[in-house]
Design an enzyme around this catalytic site. Structure first.
Site, PDB file in Angstrom:
ATOM      1  N   CYS A 114       4.433   6.915  -0.198  1.00 16.36           N
ATOM      2  CA  CYS A 114       4.460   6.254   1.102  1.00 16.36           C
ATOM      3  C   CYS A 114       5.343   6.979   2.120  1.00 16.36           C
ATOM      4  O   CYS A 114       5.158   6.819   3.324  1.00 16.36           O
ATOM      5  CB  CYS A 114       4.912   4.807   0.957  1.00 16.36           C
ATOM      6  SG  CYS A 114       3.834   3.825  -0.116  1.00 16.36           S
ATOM      7  N   HIS A 246       6.664   2.352   8.077  1.00 21.01           N
ATOM      8  CA  HIS A 246       5.670   2.249   7.011  1.00 21.01           C
ATOM      9  C   HIS A 246       5.247   0.798   6.896  1.00 21.01           C
ATOM     10  O   HIS A 246       6.084  -0.109   6.843  1.00 21.01           O
ATOM     11  CB  HIS A 246       6.280   2.740   5.698  1.00 21.01           C
ATOM     12  CG  HIS A 246       5.435   2.458   4.498  1.00 21.01           C
ATOM     13  ND1 HIS A 246       4.097   2.753   4.441  1.00 21.01           N
ATOM     14  CD2 HIS A 246       5.740   1.896   3.298  1.00 21.01           C
ATOM     15  CE1 HIS A 246       3.613   2.386   3.272  1.00 21.01           C
ATOM     16  NE2 HIS A 246       4.593   1.859   2.558  1.00 21.01           N
ATOM     17  N   ASN A 276      -1.190  -1.883   3.141  1.00 13.41           N
ATOM     18  CA  ASN A 276      -0.354  -0.719   2.864  1.00 13.41           C
ATOM     19  C   ASN A 276      -1.267   0.470   2.574  1.00 13.41           C
ATOM     20  O   ASN A 276      -1.930   0.515   1.542  1.00 13.41           O
ATOM     21  CB  ASN A 276       0.543  -1.013   1.653  1.00 13.41           C
ATOM     22  CG  ASN A 276       1.495   0.123   1.336  1.00 13.41           C
ATOM     23  OD1 ASN A 276       1.321   1.249   1.782  1.00 13.41           O
ATOM     24  ND2 ASN A 276       2.520  -0.180   0.539  1.00 13.41           N
TER      25      ASN A 276
END
Length: 319
Positions: A114, A246, A276
């Site tokens: 990520c 993020h 996500n």
């Protein structure tokens, strides 16, 4: 004057299939209420068989090049952040290079899950500033749906697929990437990982996560690195126009903002529509906020992310 990497354009790409929580509940033991309450997610996009990390990355790159008004053949560097490449090798960046019709440039993948886009941006920034390339493509692209365990309702509802890209252009002046800071701590491998790999199981494996522990580390690490990168750029939280984080979980975004004393209206939030998307989430959110008019030229931005490893990082940017 200082040579800097300036963001000349942005682009994004999402798979054709959009799946709401209600639709997901038809195949997974969950509900819209359960997902929204815990994560803020309302929908995500899932890649079809003909949609891969590389095809999504190429589509996002084309959109970024179009916004920047730069021909693909002017690109001298492609850095693609992904944890879900099309193949073990060669890099998906070289596949994107070929799709864009670029005969020769530096092209490689970066793998920091990520945080991958922040790692890729930092690497590209250094290479542009030192003259390796005058124009660069920095891309985050993922097809996380390929590595989800659809029997694990606590994790499969959290992720989606997509890609985002930035075109960097070398310019002299005060705009551009002002500072970046990156970190990793491999002691926490067992909190967020995939239980497979070429040299261990010989299989791709599935994503495993201990969400509560990840949440705790995320809030501490992200608030710390945001303060660190602002300090490196000689800035204060009050100077920031937008934080582009993020997009993992709405509660993490809220908790990080509170810890830094930032008002929630300064946080770009797209997790509700994209879920996500790992390395793609920061450039996807950035492009969304540019195209809807929130982020404007001259704004001071902070980009940040944390992912498996653990890895985490941030960048201060004058757009």
């Amino acid at each position: 004057m200082t040579r800097r990497a300036v963001i000349a354009g942005s682009g994004s790409a999402l798979p054709r299939q959009r799946v709401t929580n209600a639709e997901l509940a038809e195949r997974v033991d969950t509900s819209d209420e359960w997902i929204v309450e815990r994560t803020g997610i309302r929908a995500r996009h899932l890649a079809a068989p003909d949609e891969t990390t590389a095809t999504l990355a190429a589509d996002a790159a084309r959109a970024a090049l179009d916004m920047a008004g730069i021909a693909a053949t002017d690109i001298g560097l492609i850095v693609l952040a992904t944890a879900t490449p099309d193949q073990t090798f060669p890099s998906s960046a070289t596949k994107v290079q070929a799709m864009l019709g670029i005969d020769d440039c530096v092209a490689f993948d970066v793998h920091a899950v990520c945080t991958g886009f922040l790692y890729a941006l930092s690497v590209a920034d250094s290479m542009v500033r030192t003259g390796v390339a005058d124009h660069a493509l920095v891309i985050g692209a993922e097809t996380f749906s390929r590595i989800l365990d659809w029997e694990d309702r606590t994790t499969c509802v959290l992720f989606g697929d997509g890609a985002g890209a930035l075109v960097l252009k070398a310019e002299e002046g005060t705009r551009g990437i002002l500072a970046t800071r990156l970190h990793a701590d491999g002691r926490h491998n067992d909190l967020l990982y995939v239980d497979g790999g070429p040299s261990t199981t010989g299989t791709v494996g599935k994503l495993r996560m201990k969400g509560r522990e990840v949440f705790r580390h995320a809030v501490v690490n992200l608030s710390a690195v945001l303060g660190e990168v602002l300090g490196a750029a000689g800035l204060e939280p009050a100077d920031v126009d937008w934080v582009v984080p993020h997009q993992a979980n709405a509660r993490i975004l809220d908790a990080t903002a509170k810890k830094l004393g930032l008002p929630p209206e300064k946080i770009v939030v797209t997790v509700d529509q994209h879920a996500n998307t790992s390395a793609a989430s920061v450039p996807l959110a950035f492009d969304t906020a540019v195209r809807d008019g929130r982020i404007k030229r001259g704004d001071l931005l902070v980009l940040e992310a944390m992912g498996g490893g653990f890895t985490w990082g941030a960048a201060a940017v004058r757009y």
